[in-house]
Design an enzyme around this catalytic site. Structure first.
Site, PDB file in Angstrom:
ATOM      1  N   GLU A   8       0.106  -8.082  12.772  1.00  0.00           N
ATOM      2  CA  GLU A   8       0.703  -6.745  12.612  1.00  0.00           C
ATOM      3  C   GLU A   8       1.032  -6.152  13.994  1.00  0.00           C
ATOM      4  OE1 GLU A   8       1.925  -5.193  10.053  1.00  0.00           O
ATOM      5  OE2 GLU A   8       1.077  -3.217   9.697  1.00  0.00           O
TER       6      GLU A   8
ATOM      7  N   LYS B 248       0.832  -1.223   0.000  1.00  0.00           N
ATOM      8  CA  LYS B 248       0.000   0.000   0.000  1.00  0.00           C
ATOM      9  C   LYS B 248       0.854   1.255   0.000  1.00  0.00           C
ATOM     10  CE  LYS B 248       1.676   1.307   3.609  1.00  0.00           C
ATOM     11  NZ  LYS B 248       2.163   1.673   4.844  1.00  0.00           N
TER      12      LYS B 248
ATOM     13  N   GLY C 135       8.182   1.240   4.037  1.00  0.00           N
ATOM     14  CA  GLY C 135       6.996   2.091   4.103  1.00  0.00           C
ATOM     15  C   GLY C 135       5.870   1.670   3.174  1.00  0.00           C
ATOM     16  N   LEU C 136       6.065   0.549   2.452  1.00  0.00           N
ATOM     17  CA  LEU C 136       5.022   0.113   1.514  1.00  0.00           C
ATOM     18  C   LEU C 136       4.169  -1.017   2.094  1.00  0.00           C
ATOM     19  CD1 LEU C 136       6.968   0.288  -1.892  1.00  0.00           C
ATOM     20  CD2 LEU C 136       5.600   2.057  -0.769  1.00  0.00           C
ATOM     21  N   GLY C 137       4.248  -1.176   3.418  1.00  0.00           N
ATOM     22  CA  GLY C 137       3.341  -2.112   4.085  1.00  0.00           C
ATOM     23  C   GLY C 137       3.678  -3.576   3.886  1.00  0.00           C
ATOM     24  N   SER C 138       4.981  -3.910   3.792  1.00  0.00           N
ATOM     25  CA  SER C 138       5.324  -5.341   3.639  1.00  0.00           C
ATOM     26  C   SER C 138       4.856  -6.141   4.848  1.00  0.00           C
ATOM     27  CB  SER C 138       6.832  -5.523   3.424  1.00  0.00           C
ATOM     28  OG  SER C 138       7.542  -5.447   4.648  1.00  0.00           O
ATOM     29  N   SER C 139       4.940  -5.529   6.049  1.00  0.00           N
ATOM     30  CA  SER C 139       4.559  -6.287   7.256  1.00  0.00           C
ATOM     31  C   SER C 139       3.079  -6.654   7.218  1.00  0.00           C
ATOM     32  CB  SER C 139       4.878  -5.495   8.529  1.00  0.00           C
ATOM     33  OG  SER C 139       4.156  -4.287   8.560  1.00  0.00           O
TER      34      SER C 139
ATOM     35  N   ASP D 118      -2.893  -0.447   7.453  1.00  0.00           N
ATOM     36  CA  ASP D 118      -2.119  -1.199   6.460  1.00  0.00           C
ATOM     37  C   ASP D 118      -2.734  -2.564   6.168  1.00  0.00           C
ATOM     38  OD1 ASP D 118      -0.430   0.939   6.583  1.00  0.00           O
ATOM     39  OD2 ASP D 118       1.359  -0.190   7.149  1.00  0.00           O
TER      40      ASP D 118
ATOM     41  N   SER E 105       8.199 -11.976  -1.577  1.00  0.00           N
ATOM     42  CA  SER E 105       7.559 -10.672  -1.667  1.00  0.00           C
ATOM     43  C   SER E 105       8.175  -9.846  -2.786  1.00  0.00           C
ATOM     44  CB  SER E 105       7.699  -9.934  -0.336  1.00  0.00           C
ATOM     45  OG  SER E 105       6.885  -8.785  -0.367  1.00  0.00           O
TER      46      SER E 105
HETATM   47  N1  LIG Z   1       8.482 -11.220   2.860  1.00  0.00           N
HETATM   48  C1  LIG Z   1       8.813 -11.145   4.152  1.00  0.00           C
HETATM   49  N2  LIG Z   1       9.606 -12.078   4.715  1.00  0.00           N
HETATM   50  C2  LIG Z   1       9.925 -12.002   6.019  1.00  0.00           C
HETATM   51  N3  LIG Z   1       9.534 -11.015   6.861  1.00  0.00           N
HETATM   52  C3  LIG Z   1       8.753 -10.062   6.372  1.00  0.00           C
HETATM   53  C4  LIG Z   1       8.349 -10.062   4.999  1.00  0.00           C
HETATM   54  N4  LIG Z   1       7.599  -8.979   4.791  1.00  0.00           N
HETATM   55  C5  LIG Z   1       7.526  -8.328   5.967  1.00  0.00           C
HETATM   56  N5  LIG Z   1       8.218  -8.962   6.922  1.00  0.00           N
HETATM   57  C6  LIG Z   1       8.333  -8.508   8.338  1.00  0.00           C
HETATM   58  O1  LIG Z   1       7.950  -7.128   8.389  1.00  0.00           O
HETATM   59  C7  LIG Z   1       9.056  -6.305   8.831  1.00  0.00           C
HETATM   60  C8  LIG Z   1       9.021  -4.952   8.105  1.00  0.00           C
HETATM   61  O2  LIG Z   1       7.888  -4.257   8.573  1.00  0.00           O
HETATM   62  P1  LIG Z   1       7.849  -2.714   8.837  1.00  0.00           P
HETATM   63  O3  LIG Z   1       9.019  -2.275   9.653  1.00  0.00           O
HETATM   64  O4  LIG Z   1       6.519  -2.442   9.351  1.00  0.00           O
HETATM   65  O5  LIG Z   1       8.025  -2.058   7.380  1.00  0.00           O
HETATM   66  P2  LIG Z   1       7.025  -2.093   6.126  1.00  0.00           P
HETATM   67  O6  LIG Z   1       5.740  -2.660   6.613  1.00  0.00           O
HETATM   68  O7  LIG Z   1       6.892  -0.678   5.715  1.00  0.00           O
HETATM   69  O8  LIG Z   1       7.692  -2.883   5.055  1.00  0.00           O
HETATM   70  C9  LIG Z   1      10.280  -7.137   8.512  1.00  0.00           C
HETATM   71  O9  LIG Z   1      11.387  -6.779   9.332  1.00  0.00           O
HETATM   72  C10 LIG Z   1       9.784  -8.552   8.833  1.00  0.00           C
HETATM   73  O10 LIG Z   1       9.751  -8.790  10.228  1.00  0.00           O
HETATM   74  C1  LIG Z   2       3.220   4.834  10.662  1.00  0.00           C
HETATM   75  C2  LIG Z   2       1.961   4.045  10.323  1.00  0.00           C
HETATM   76  O1  LIG Z   2       0.867   4.963  10.208  1.00  0.00           O
HETATM   77  C3  LIG Z   2       2.102   3.325   8.977  1.00  0.00           C
HETATM   78  C4  LIG Z   2       3.289   2.388   8.921  1.00  0.00           C
HETATM   79  O2  LIG Z   2       3.431   1.816   7.635  1.00  0.00           O
HETATM   80  P1  LIG Z   2       4.733   1.006   7.223  1.00  0.00           P
HETATM   81  O3  LIG Z   2       4.915  -0.130   8.185  1.00  0.00           O
HETATM   82  O4  LIG Z   2       5.908   1.956   7.312  1.00  0.00           O
HETATM   83  O5  LIG Z   2       4.479   0.516   5.825  1.00  0.00           O
HETATM   84  C5  LIG Z   2       1.687   3.066  11.462  1.00  0.00           C
HETATM   85  C6  LIG Z   2       0.278   2.479  11.474  1.00  0.00           C
HETATM   86  O6  LIG Z   2      -0.671   3.129  10.992  1.00  0.00           O
HETATM   87  O7  LIG Z   2       0.120   1.385  12.007  1.00  0.00           O
HETATM   88 MG   LIG Z   3       4.686  -2.181   8.379  1.00  0.00          MG
END
Ligand SMILES: Nc1ncnc2c1ncn2[C@@H]1O[C@H](COP(=O)(O)OP(=O)(O)O)[C@@H](O)[C@H]1O
Ligand SMILES: C[C@@](O)(CCOP(=O)(O)O)CC(=O)O
Ligand SMILES: [Mg+2]
Length: 384
Positions: free
Chosen positions: A190, A10, A140-144, A201, A133
């Site tokens: 999450e 996202k 910041g693109l919501g991988s978690s 997200d 992935s």
């Molecule tokens: N494909 C993946 N494989 C393993 N862990 C993942 C994967 N995608 C997300 N994660 C988990 O999510 C964390 C990143 O989340 P976050 O800091 O919220 O950043 P964002 O959500 O913006 O990508 C990673 O450190 C890991 O724990």
């Molecule tokens: C900073 C926040 O608003 C978005 C975080 O997004 P990302 O994990 O950086 O993709 C936190 C949240 O809404 O849970």
């Molecule tokens: Mg995240």
């Protein structure tokens, strides 16, 4: 039996961080996915193992299911349940002995979320789960969130808690009630990764399209204008949990000031919602709407700076795009990660090429993602 799930990433157009504190935020899914495959194994295939393969980081972990059962006696739950302090300790014991390289230590929280979701939804069946992935992790693109949504979807798809047509060929969406269940479970995952997520997200990853989100409530939005966003990844790694905690600490130090900041962000997101929803053509042309959106993005960025979540590289992207009269703001948690730049409809391709090449010469990575589209989907194969 094998099932695949894919969940989109996202971009947050306005309102990150403030949304954690009750402000409105606007987000859209992007057609860049986390893919999960789940295959149950039999003892003859392998030992009684629960295996997790994280392809993006070239890491593989496994646990004897007996060990997982010992950690979570009577774990199965038909309703989404939060991971208690006691359960978190049991998970830590399962994760601590894994040799996760120091540089990839952020993965531990993702592995913990996996263990919580798997044991809660599937119990203790031996299986192999493979995650790949297309999203950059921690940018910041919501991988978690897409990781948690795809895991929850794949695990639930193989239970009686949801009703899906297993004979369907190709990608399949969940019905409304089932989607709600997937989203609620994903939120529990999450929480393990983010600490205090707003839920925006996982909701946009589960439901797709453009949403307006406030205090856990989603409003589907029918946008009446095309939006083209350049996404620039500064490639500076950061951790959402730490950034969210930093904003909360600033709020504790300056509650009155931060209340104004969050309230201003709320107004920005509401104005954006009104612009996106208003019919085109109406009294405003697309160009006029784009100018308003640019101004809202600039104001939101200023407020994000006052929350303390910008970064030198983000400022470089802002300065660079401003030279071409383009407005930008960080997206997601900030502190590095990705920056959005609105590309107005009438902007020439030559300018886009110039700005992209200047940004890339700084070592950043640029791409234009397809905005909106479906949320989480399931595929029962056999050929995907
Ligand atoms: N494909 C993946 N494989 C393993 N862990 C993942 C994967 N995608 C997300 N994660 C988990 O999510 C964390 C990143 O989340 P976050 O800091 O919220 O950043 P964002 O959500 O913006 O990508 C990673 O450190 C890991 O724990
Ligand atoms: C900073 C926040 O608003 C978005 C975080 O997004 P990302 O994990 O950086 O993709 C936190 C949240 O809404 O849970
Ligand atoms: Mg995240």
């Amino acid at each position: 039996m094998e099932v695949k799930a894919r969940a989109p990433g996202k971009i947050i157009l306005t309102g990150e961080h403030a949304v954690v504190h009750g402000s409105t935020a606007v987000a859209t899914s992007i057609a860049v996915y986390t893919n999960v495959s789940l295959r149950f194994t039999t003892p003859s295939d392998d030992e009684d193992l629960l295996k997790l393969q994280l392809k993006d980081t070239a890491l593989e972990f496994s646990w004897p299911v007996s060990k997982v059962r010992e950690a979570f006696p009577a774990q199965l739950s038909s309703t989404p349940t939060s991971c208690s302090v006691e359960n978190a300790k049991a998970i830590a014991a399962l994760v601590d002995h894994l040799s996760i390289p120091e540089a990839k230590i952020g993965l531990a929280s993702g592995v913990s979320a996996f263990l919580w979701l798997y044991s809660s939804i599937q119990g203790f069946k031996p299986a192999t789960v493979v995650v790949t992935s297309e999203l950059p992790l921690g940018a910041g693109l919501g991988s978690s969130a897409s990781f948690c949504v795809a895991l929850a979807a794949a695990f639930l798809a193989c239970t009686d808690s949801v009703s899906l047509d297993v004979n369907h060929q190709g990608w399949l969406s969940f019905g409304e009630k089932d989607l709600e269940l997937v989203n609620k479970w994903a939120f529990e995952g999450e929480k393990i990764i983010h600490g205090k997520p707003s839920g925006i997200d996982n909701t946009v990853s589960a439901y797709g399209n453009i949403i307006s989100f406030k205090s856990g409530n989603l409003t589907y939005m029918k946008s009446n204008m095309p939006l083209k966003m350049l996404i620039t990844n500064t490639k500076v790694g950061r951790n959402t949990k730490a950034l969210v905690a930093g904003v909360s600490e600033r709020m504790l130090r300056h509650p009155d000031i931060m209340a104004f900041v969050f309230s201003a962000v709320d107004s920005i997101s509401k104005e954006l919602t009104a612009i996106l929803k208003s019919p085109t053509p109406d009294e405003l042309t697309i160009t006029e709407k784009e100018e308003k959106i640019e101004e809202l993005m600039e104001m939101n960025q200023g407020l994000l700076q006052s929350m303390g979540v910008s970064h030198a590289t983000i400022e470089t992207v802002l300065r660079t795009t401003l030279k071409y009269k383009l407005a930008s703001k960080l997206t997601g948690a900030g502190g590095g990660g990705c920056v959005l730049t609105l590309l107005p409809t009438l902007l020439s391709g030559t300018v886009v090429d110039k700005v992209v090449s200047e940004l890339e010469s700084c070592g950043f990575q640029c791409f234009i993602a397809t905005i909106g589209g479906a949320g989480v989907e399931i595929n029962f194969g056999p050929s995907y």
